[in-house]
Scaffold this active site. Sequence first.
Site, PDB file in Angstrom:
ATOM      1  N   LYS A   1      -8.439  -1.693   6.193  1.00 30.02           N
ATOM      2  CA  LYS A   1      -8.778  -2.215   4.885  1.00 30.02           C
ATOM      3  C   LYS A   1      -7.724  -3.135   4.712  1.00 30.02           C
ATOM      4  O   LYS A   1      -8.180  -4.301   4.038  1.00 30.02           O
ATOM      5  CB  LYS A   1      -8.637  -0.797   3.906  1.00 30.02           C
ATOM      6  CG  LYS A   1      -9.828   0.076   4.051  1.00 30.02           C
ATOM      7  CD  LYS A   1      -9.829   1.171   3.011  1.00 30.02           C
ATOM      8  CE  LYS A   1      -8.799   2.044   3.434  1.00 30.02           C
ATOM      9  NZ  LYS A   1      -8.952   3.407   2.985  1.00 30.02           N
TER      10      LYS A   1
ATOM     11  N   ASP B   1     -14.954   2.888   7.776  1.00 28.52           N
ATOM     12  CA  ASP B   1     -13.819   3.558   6.942  1.00 28.52           C
ATOM     13  C   ASP B   1     -14.291   4.554   5.790  1.00 28.52           C
ATOM     14  O   ASP B   1     -13.896   5.708   5.690  1.00 28.52           O
ATOM     15  CB  ASP B   1     -12.644   3.006   6.743  1.00 28.52           C
ATOM     16  CG  ASP B   1     -11.546   3.854   5.975  1.00 28.52           C
ATOM     17  OD1 ASP B   1     -11.051   4.683   6.463  1.00 28.52           O
ATOM     18  OD2 ASP B   1     -11.230   3.715   4.735  1.00 28.52           O
TER      19      ASP B   1
ATOM     20  N   ARG C   1     -13.933  13.008   6.531  1.00 37.37           N
ATOM     21  CA  ARG C   1     -12.661  13.599   6.865  1.00 37.37           C
ATOM     22  C   ARG C   1     -12.283  14.413   5.668  1.00 37.37           C
ATOM     23  O   ARG C   1     -11.841  15.649   5.868  1.00 37.37           O
ATOM     24  CB  ARG C   1     -11.493  12.685   7.222  1.00 37.37           C
ATOM     25  CG  ARG C   1     -11.831  11.823   8.465  1.00 37.37           C
ATOM     26  CD  ARG C   1     -10.878  10.635   8.570  1.00 37.37           C
ATOM     27  NE  ARG C   1      -9.564  11.023   8.275  1.00 37.37           N
ATOM     28  CZ  ARG C   1      -8.970   9.866   7.772  1.00 37.37           C
ATOM     29  NH1 ARG C   1      -9.182   8.901   7.254  1.00 37.37           N
ATOM     30  NH2 ARG C   1      -7.590  10.349   7.586  1.00 37.37           N
TER      31      ARG C   1
ATOM     32  N   HIS D   1       0.782  -1.257  -0.072  1.00 40.12           N
ATOM     33  CA  HIS D   1      -0.102  -0.006   0.057  1.00 40.12           C
ATOM     34  C   HIS D   1       0.886   1.240  -0.120  1.00 40.12           C
ATOM     35  O   HIS D   1       1.821   1.289   0.849  1.00 40.12           O
ATOM     36  CB  HIS D   1      -0.800  -0.095   1.409  1.00 40.12           C
ATOM     37  CG  HIS D   1      -1.890   1.107   1.155  1.00 40.12           C
ATOM     38  ND1 HIS D   1      -2.967   1.280   0.786  1.00 40.12           N
ATOM     39  CD2 HIS D   1      -1.571   2.474   1.888  1.00 40.12           C
ATOM     40  CE1 HIS D   1      -3.416   2.607   0.725  1.00 40.12           C
ATOM     41  NE2 HIS D   1      -2.784   3.174   1.440  1.00 40.12           N
TER      42      HIS D   1
ATOM     43  N   SER E   1      -7.244   4.013   9.106  1.00 38.49           N
ATOM     44  CA  SER E   1      -8.357   3.903   7.923  1.00 38.49           C
ATOM     45  C   SER E   1      -7.612   2.931   6.882  1.00 38.49           C
ATOM     46  O   SER E   1      -8.255   2.235   6.294  1.00 38.49           O
ATOM     47  CB  SER E   1      -8.043   5.271   7.185  1.00 38.49           C
ATOM     48  OG  SER E   1      -8.558   5.281   5.876  1.00 38.49           O
TER      49      SER E   1
HETATM   50  N1  URA Z   1      -5.544   6.609   2.560  1.00 42.90           N
HETATM   51  C1  URA Z   1      -6.460   6.081   3.102  1.00 42.90           C
HETATM   52  O1  URA Z   1      -7.004   5.028   2.835  1.00 42.90           O
HETATM   53  N2  URA Z   1      -6.895   6.500   4.143  1.00 42.90           N
HETATM   54  C2  URA Z   1      -6.413   7.601   4.832  1.00 42.90           C
HETATM   55  O2  URA Z   1      -6.788   8.284   5.677  1.00 42.90           O
HETATM   56  C3  URA Z   1      -5.223   8.267   4.061  1.00 42.90           C
HETATM   57  C4  URA Z   1      -5.015   7.985   2.813  1.00 42.90           C
END
Ligand code: URA
Length: 430
Positions: free
Chosen positions: A192, A166, A173, A87, A188
């Site tokens: 995931k 999320d 946000r 990621h 967040s």
């Molecule tokens: N990427 C995400 O999935 N969440 C965040 O809060 C920031 C970047």
Amino acid sequence: MADQSHDAVEVITTKRDGGALSTGQIEWVVDAYTRGAVADEQMSALAMAILLNGMERREIAEWTAAMIASGERMDFSSLSRPTADKHSTGGVGDKITLPLAPLVAACGVAVPQLSGRGLGHTGGTLDKLESIPGWRATLSNAEMMAQLEDVGAVICAAGDGLAPADKKLYALRDVTGTVEAVPLIASSIMSKKIAEGTGALVLDVKVGSGAFMKDLAKARELAEVMVALGTDAGVRTVALLTDMSVPLGLTAGNAIEVAESVEVLAGGGPADVVELTLALAREMLVAAGVTDVDPADRLADGSAMDAWKRMIRAQGGDPDAPLPVARESHVVTAPADGVLTRLDAMAVGVAAWRLGAGRARKEDPVQAGAGVVWHARPGDAVTAGSPLFTLLTDEPARFDRAMAALDGGWEVAAGGSSYEPGALVLDRIS
Ligand code: URA
């Protein structure tokens, strides 16, 4: 089932006054917000209190667990090979997932990459892949499993069932100035990735003007929190901190980034894209327990390219079809002989976005052919009148605002001035 003996104002005021939220408060507020029993304005106030007052590690771990519990958890343990995912916290020209997933698959490790679309100046992996004729981002869980077993790599859209808390909170946000809180970013991303069910995870935490985290100390803090969250959840997690003051490669856009990724898979491509792809591939292989394969060999022998073509075909795409080309182009030339001494990632990212490669709102479409090509990287010599940038779009009215974004974002210094390249990989956290 979360304990029901809380209310939103009590949770908000605890954090507003600098206190730590209890396990019960966290489980209740995340569950109640997902169900719609806590209003957006109440969650906004809580997110701002978290941004201002922070969270302890225990609170972040429990917040992450509550977001995971809000939806389904995938399980790849029945696959015949180990899994590893990567990621990136988001950068300009960051197309690394495209060559990386098939490369790692070609080395014997399955890559279940659930990706998102871009918002703002950083592009989204799905937007880039959708420029390939026929390619589709949506797969059922069964299709994903079959493709992982057969091809070994999947890049697809995360389904609505994965960490729905999320999805709702991230959108909130985004419009309340609360994206930049380390506890909220870490929970967040990791909710995931843990819900996705990967066995190993390599995080590419970007640092610099084109990244969320502008300085190394903040990026290191984010990386440490995420590595601890992954490790505690049983996912072998490593983070590389990598430079995002300069954009990656020579392109920022959608189809043009796919073309650059294919060059890497064909054994060429810009040196920085190759370096980062190999560094992340090596980390993913080690984290997945595979130590006897060198990914550089798989790039050189064409097996990564084979895996790419099979991955694209499995999702309906034609890897050999011509990619879309923007209708209009505009070239910016070097004003004098000299050396390109600065190329700012944020300036390039905003220019590509304004040309139509990215979107301002979630529902906006993107242009497949739009973006920016830069013909020199910092340290390269340029001659007066030679092309520095090519701007690409379907709508010529966009050129002026894109050029305004680039203004001040690059510098050509008179010949002879020295340029000191910085390292691409700045640190490693495990
Ligand atoms: N990427 C995400 O999935 N969440 C965040 O809060 C920031 C970047």
